[in-house]
Scaffold this motif. Structure first.
Motif, PDB file in Angstrom:
ATOM      1  N   GLY A  71       3.902   0.941  14.136  1.00  0.00           N
ATOM      2  CA  GLY A  71       5.308   0.730  13.838  1.00  0.00           C
ATOM      3  C   GLY A  71       6.216   1.881  14.220  1.00  0.00           C
ATOM      4  O   GLY A  71       7.297   1.679  14.781  1.00  0.00           O
ATOM      5  N   TYR A  72       5.812   3.105  13.942  1.00  0.00           N
ATOM      6  CA  TYR A  72       6.655   4.263  14.252  1.00  0.00           C
ATOM      7  C   TYR A  72       6.842   4.410  15.766  1.00  0.00           C
ATOM      8  O   TYR A  72       7.950   4.676  16.251  1.00  0.00           O
ATOM      9  CB  TYR A  72       6.032   5.536  13.689  1.00  0.00           C
ATOM     10  CG  TYR A  72       5.946   5.565  12.176  1.00  0.00           C
ATOM     11  CD1 TYR A  72       7.089   5.462  11.385  1.00  0.00           C
ATOM     12  CD2 TYR A  72       4.712   5.709  11.540  1.00  0.00           C
ATOM     13  CE1 TYR A  72       7.006   5.494  10.004  1.00  0.00           C
ATOM     14  CE2 TYR A  72       4.627   5.750  10.151  1.00  0.00           C
ATOM     15  CZ  TYR A  72       5.770   5.637   9.389  1.00  0.00           C
ATOM     16  OH  TYR A  72       5.686   5.664   8.022  1.00  0.00           O
ATOM     17  N   PHE A  73       5.767   4.243  16.509  1.00  0.00           N
ATOM     18  CA  PHE A  73       5.819   4.350  17.969  1.00  0.00           C
ATOM     19  C   PHE A  73       6.670   3.214  18.542  1.00  0.00           C
ATOM     20  O   PHE A  73       7.521   3.428  19.414  1.00  0.00           O
ATOM     21  CB  PHE A  73       4.399   4.293  18.528  1.00  0.00           C
ATOM     22  CG  PHE A  73       4.290   4.566  20.009  1.00  0.00           C
ATOM     23  CD1 PHE A  73       4.115   5.858  20.486  1.00  0.00           C
ATOM     24  CD2 PHE A  73       4.345   3.523  20.930  1.00  0.00           C
ATOM     25  CE1 PHE A  73       4.015   6.110  21.850  1.00  0.00           C
ATOM     26  CE2 PHE A  73       4.240   3.768  22.293  1.00  0.00           C
ATOM     27  CZ  PHE A  73       4.071   5.067  22.752  1.00  0.00           C
ATOM     28  N   GLU A  93       0.821  -1.208   0.000  1.00  0.00           N
ATOM     29  CA  GLU A  93       0.000   0.000   0.000  1.00  0.00           C
ATOM     30  C   GLU A  93       0.857   1.261   0.000  1.00  0.00           C
ATOM     31  O   GLU A  93       0.354   2.361   0.091  1.00  0.00           O
ATOM     32  CB  GLU A  93      -0.905   0.019   1.236  1.00  0.00           C
ATOM     33  CG  GLU A  93      -1.945  -1.084   1.252  1.00  0.00           C
ATOM     34  CD  GLU A  93      -2.828  -1.020   2.482  1.00  0.00           C
ATOM     35  OE1 GLU A  93      -2.581  -0.163   3.353  1.00  0.00           O
ATOM     36  OE2 GLU A  93      -3.767  -1.822   2.562  1.00  0.00           O
ATOM     37  N   GLY A  94       2.185   1.111  -0.102  1.00  0.00           N
ATOM     38  CA  GLY A  94       3.059   2.264  -0.024  1.00  0.00           C
ATOM     39  C   GLY A  94       3.517   2.494   1.397  1.00  0.00           C
ATOM     40  O   GLY A  94       3.524   1.596   2.232  1.00  0.00           O
ATOM     41  N   MET A  95       3.912   3.726   1.674  1.00  0.00           N
ATOM     42  CA  MET A  95       4.441   4.084   2.985  1.00  0.00           C
ATOM     43  C   MET A  95       3.412   3.892   4.089  1.00  0.00           C
ATOM     44  O   MET A  95       2.220   4.114   3.888  1.00  0.00           O
ATOM     45  CB  MET A  95       4.861   5.555   2.932  1.00  0.00           C
ATOM     46  CG  MET A  95       5.382   6.110   4.219  1.00  0.00           C
ATOM     47  SD  MET A  95       5.786   7.855   4.036  1.00  0.00           S
ATOM     48  CE  MET A  95       6.108   8.264   5.761  1.00  0.00           C
ATOM     49  N   ASP A  96       3.894   3.447   5.264  1.00  0.00           N
ATOM     50  CA  ASP A  96       3.023   3.328   6.434  1.00  0.00           C
ATOM     51  C   ASP A  96       2.395   4.694   6.703  1.00  0.00           C
ATOM     52  O   ASP A  96       3.105   5.666   6.982  1.00  0.00           O
ATOM     53  CB  ASP A  96       3.862   2.872   7.626  1.00  0.00           C
ATOM     54  CG  ASP A  96       3.062   2.737   8.913  1.00  0.00           C
ATOM     55  OD1 ASP A  96       1.855   3.029   8.900  1.00  0.00           O
ATOM     56  OD2 ASP A  96       3.657   2.343   9.939  1.00  0.00           O
ATOM     57  N   PRO A  97       1.072   4.820   6.637  1.00  0.00           N
ATOM     58  CA  PRO A  97       0.447   6.136   6.753  1.00  0.00           C
ATOM     59  C   PRO A  97       0.240   6.639   8.177  1.00  0.00           C
ATOM     60  O   PRO A  97      -0.184   7.780   8.361  1.00  0.00           O
ATOM     61  CB  PRO A  97      -0.907   5.926   6.075  1.00  0.00           C
ATOM     62  CG  PRO A  97      -1.239   4.498   6.346  1.00  0.00           C
ATOM     63  CD  PRO A  97       0.089   3.776   6.300  1.00  0.00           C
ATOM     64  N   HIS A  98       0.550   5.844   9.194  1.00  0.00           N
ATOM     65  CA  HIS A  98       0.259   6.231  10.583  1.00  0.00           C
ATOM     66  C   HIS A  98       1.366   7.131  11.136  1.00  0.00           C
ATOM     67  O   HIS A  98       1.948   6.877  12.193  1.00  0.00           O
ATOM     68  CB  HIS A  98       0.077   4.976  11.442  1.00  0.00           C
ATOM     69  CG  HIS A  98      -0.958   4.034  10.907  1.00  0.00           C
ATOM     70  ND1 HIS A  98      -0.649   3.029  10.019  1.00  0.00           N
ATOM     71  CD2 HIS A  98      -2.291   3.966  11.126  1.00  0.00           C
ATOM     72  CE1 HIS A  98      -1.765   2.367   9.709  1.00  0.00           C
ATOM     73  NE2 HIS A  98      -2.767   2.906  10.363  1.00  0.00           N
ATOM     74  N   ILE A  99       1.610   8.207  10.414  1.00  0.00           N
ATOM     75  CA  ILE A  99       2.766   9.070  10.664  1.00  0.00           C
ATOM     76  C   ILE A  99       2.700   9.810  11.994  1.00  0.00           C
ATOM     77  O   ILE A  99       3.734  10.187  12.546  1.00  0.00           O
ATOM     78  CB  ILE A  99       2.944  10.079   9.512  1.00  0.00           C
ATOM     79  CG1 ILE A  99       1.631  10.848   9.270  1.00  0.00           C
ATOM     80  CG2 ILE A  99       3.389   9.370   8.241  1.00  0.00           C
ATOM     81  CD1 ILE A  99       1.735  11.941   8.222  1.00  0.00           C
TER      82      ILE A  99
END
Length: 311
Positions: free
Chosen positions: A213-215, A140-146
């Motif tokens: 993922g970012y967290f 889906e492209g980049m992880d959107p949960h920025i």
């Protein structure tokens, strides 16, 4: 002579009235609440930004309503993550007024300059895990949960402040001061959360969908798996059976649900297992609309992890 005097006087009065009238505040809309919370910190002392999605709604499967279109038609600025998250907005920009400025926040993190900025604040281990995690989202492209990364939140806050200053230069000082305060508090809280979450770094867990993922990378948490990559794609029976077997055989301390989706699937899979369950809310549903709301949101996430993984 009298007529000319009256005409000049009327023009002067009209000009004076226009000069003393308050400048109409700009209309700001964010699609989801976490972005609204960041924007609230930057707009403190000016007009409050509005949110497009209702509470308890997920951007993954949201359906636009006529009232949403009316909101967007009146907006001066629209801050959204991007088409990989809010697919329902992909074609809306084409029908919005030319005066509406759409700011796609995810695009910030696709630039080389921003990636370089992130690399200078994250260590090499975290960047390696980031690359691995990114591959999981390539469908889906980049992880959107920025918004779930404190580093990203600072970049988003800077973009919001810069856009507001450009659109509303008379409030430049307010936006600049608010941004400085936000960044200072963000750094302070980040250090506090690192200390708090260090106690549960070795405890394994599953999440409902792969949103954190970012967290998780930023705080070094021990993510073992997710029920689904995206909540609008329900896992099949084979996938659920595999998860059940992993929960039985691996050291999983907790399985996290989300308030936007019914927990029945998680309950069915974890029934009879010695696994804790806890709710994680990636959309800050219960957080009050407040200038410190984003910090309350990060703290709520950290507390949820600790509450379940320390049991």
């Amino acid at each position: 002579m009298n007529n000319n005097y009256r005409l000049v006087k009327s023009c002067l009065l009209a000009t004076l009235v226009l000069m003393t009238m308050p400048v109409q505040a700009i209309e700001v809309i964010t699609t989801i609440k976490p972005i609204q919370l960041i924007a609230l910190s930057i707009t403190k002392g000016t007009k409050e930004p509005q949110m497009l999605l209702p509470a308890h709604s997920s951007p993954h499967d949201y359906q636009m309503r006529p009232s949403d279109m009316q909101k967007l038609q009146k907006a001066d600025l629209v801050f959204w993550v991007g088409p990989s998250l809010e697919r329902f907005l992909s074609n809306v920009q084409e029908t919005s007024p030319e005066s509406t400025n759409w700011i796609e926040l995810q695009a910030l993190f696709e630039s080389e300059a921003t990636q370089s900025q992130i690399k200078t604040t994250e260590n090499s281990d975290e960047m390696e895990h980031a690359s691995e995690h990114q591959q999981d989202h390539n469908h889906e492209g980049m992880d959107p949960h920025i918004w779930l990364s404190p580093i990203h939140a600072g970049i988003i806050a800077r973009k919001i402040a810069a856009t507001l200053i450009e659109s509303d230069p008379e409030s430049t000082q307010t936006y600049s001061d608010n941004l400085a305060e936000f960044l200072k508090q963000l750094q302070k809280q980040d250090l506090s959360l690192k200390k708090q979450l260090s106690e549960i770094k070795d405890s394994g867990y599953y999440v409902f969908h792969d949103a954190y993922g970012y967290f998780e990378r930023h705080y070094g948490l021990h993510h073992l798996g997710a029920f689904t990559l995206s909540p609008d794609r329900k896992p099949g029976a084979k996938r659920l059976q595999n998860i059940r077997e992993q929960l039985e055989s691996s050291d999983v301390r907790c399985v996290f649900t989300e308030p936007q989706f019914k927990p029945s699937m998680v309950r069915a899979i974890t029934e009879g297992l010695k696994v804790n369950t806890q709710e994680l809310d990636p959309l800050a549903t219960s957080i009050a609309l407040h200038a410190n709301g984003y910090f309350m949101f990060l703290q709520q996430l950290a507390d949820s992890y600790v509450a379940c993984l320390k049991k």
